[in-house]
Design an enzyme around this catalytic site. Structure first.
Site, mmCIF file in Angstrom:
data_model
loop_
_atom_site.group_PDB
_atom_site.id
_atom_site.type_symbol
_atom_site.label_atom_id
_atom_site.label_comp_id
_atom_site.label_asym_id
_atom_site.label_seq_id
_atom_site.Cartn_x
_atom_site.Cartn_y
_atom_site.Cartn_z
ATOM 1 C CG ASN A 10 9.267 3.219 7.396
ATOM 2 O OD1 ASN A 10 9.518 3.067 8.589
ATOM 3 N ND2 ASN A 10 8.245 2.630 6.784
ATOM 4 C CE LYS A 12 9.416 -0.768 5.470
ATOM 5 N NZ LYS A 12 8.670 -1.581 4.536
ATOM 6 C CG HIS A 96 3.925 2.044 6.235
ATOM 7 N ND1 HIS A 96 3.913 0.700 5.988
ATOM 8 C CD2 HIS A 96 4.957 2.560 5.519
ATOM 9 C CE1 HIS A 96 4.918 0.404 5.164
ATOM 10 N NE2 HIS A 96 5.558 1.517 4.861
ATOM 11 C CD GLU A 98 5.588 -2.571 6.179
ATOM 12 O OE1 GLU A 98 6.149 -2.031 7.144
ATOM 13 O OE2 GLU A 98 6.162 -2.749 5.079
ATOM 14 C CD GLU A 168 5.331 3.948 1.201
ATOM 15 O OE1 GLU A 168 6.559 4.043 1.092
ATOM 16 O OE2 GLU A 168 4.777 3.446 2.190
ATOM 17 N N GLY A 174 8.909 -3.458 -0.309
ATOM 18 C CA GLY A 174 9.742 -4.550 0.197
ATOM 19 C C GLY A 174 9.797 -5.756 -0.716
ATOM 20 C CB SER A 214 11.340 -1.794 -4.383
ATOM 21 O OG SER A 214 10.739 -2.826 -3.615
HETATM 22 C C1 PEP Z 1 8.125 1.586 2.914
HETATM 23 O O1 PEP Z 1 7.910 0.705 3.723
HETATM 24 O O2 PEP Z 1 7.674 2.731 3.104
HETATM 25 C C2 PEP Z 1 8.897 1.246 1.719
HETATM 26 C C3 PEP Z 1 8.830 2.021 0.684
HETATM 27 O O3 PEP Z 1 9.656 0.095 1.781
HETATM 28 P P1 PEP Z 1 10.717 -0.452 0.697
HETATM 29 O O4 PEP Z 1 11.521 0.755 0.236
HETATM 30 O O5 PEP Z 1 11.519 -1.445 1.414
HETATM 31 O O6 PEP Z 1 9.906 -1.013 -0.421
#
Ligand code: PEP
Length: 251
Positions: A10, A12, A96, A98, A168, A174, A214
């Protein structure tokens, strides 16, 4: 049933057109021939078409980061399923955290998007996960259950395994903070039980559940070795082809 691993990047709100092309080339060079893992990259809308060209002939599929559920019309700023299909998209990320946090995504809009995506013969990646407050206050299970039930409301049994769930935990996205492999696996087993209750054992056993939060080359192997972790949705580490490749092929 054996579930094929699925790793999706992703990107973003990152990458200009030139950056996206370079990153897509790097992904194709490093993992473009991998066939024992399903792989996708999800660039911003502006870069979908250019990335589609680069992915052609490779095993890497194209994904989008969001969609609107309506087919067309006066929805300024939005993009429909048919528009995504017309540029070669296969997967669509829906719900997601976000989007939930900043753009008013609710369980209801997630459900509308899942239905629209499936009706267009695209494949949804449905994101769910609890916040740190929800985990600390013991609401984790009820939040996950509400999100799963909301996303799958009215979804036919025959469509369930076209979906991927991405678990997630919001506190791990992040932040550099990763769920332990055990925490991730427990959550995935719990999610699978919800699907089993909503549908049946076979469907639950076939549905792929990615972990996201992460994930990076250093922790991918242990996470992906868990019984119920069927891949990853990768944010930050998907912006560097070698890191993304290190997750697809963890050493
Ligand atoms: C995501 O936004 O789906 C995600 C897992 O981000 P990150 O790997 O940066 O934590």
């Amino acid at each position: 049933m054996a579930r094929k691993k699925f790793v999706a990047g992703n990107w973003k709100m990152n990458t200009t057109i030139d950056e996206a092309k370079a990153l897509a080339k790097g992904v194709v060079e490093t993992v473009g021939n991998v066939t024992d893992v399903d792989i996708a990259v999800c660039p911003p809308f502006t870069n979908l078409l250019a990335v589609a060209e680069i992915l052609k002939g490779s095993s890497v599929k194209l994904g989008a980061q969001d969609v609107h559920w309506e087919a067309k019309g006066a929805y300024t700023g939005k993009v429909s399923c048919s528009m995504l299909k017309s540029v070669g998209v296969t997967y669509v990320i829906v719900g997601h955290s976000e989007q939930r946090q900043y753009f008013h995504e609710t369980d209801e809009t997630v459900n509308k998007k899942v239905k629209a995506v499936l009706a267009s013969e695209l494949l949804p990646i449905i994101c769910i996960g609890e916040t740190l407050d929800e985990r600390k206050s013991g609401q984790m299970d009820s939040v996950i259950e509400r999100q799963v039930k909301g996303a799958f409301s009215g979804i036919e049994a025959s469509d369930v395994t076209k979906c991927t769930i991405a678990y997630e935990p919001v506190w791990a996205i992040g932040t550099g903070e990763t769920a332990t492999p055990q925490q991730a696996n427990e959550a995935h087993i719990f999610i699978r039980k919800i699907i089993e209750k909503l549908y049946d054992k076979e469907i639950a056993a076939s549905l792929r559940i990615q972990y996201g939060g992460s994930m990076k080359p250093e922790n991918a192997k242990e996470l992906l070795a868990q019984s119920d972790v069927d891949g990853g949705l990768i944010g930050g580490a998907s912006l560097k082809a070698s890191d993304f490749a290190g997750i697809v092929n963890p050493v």
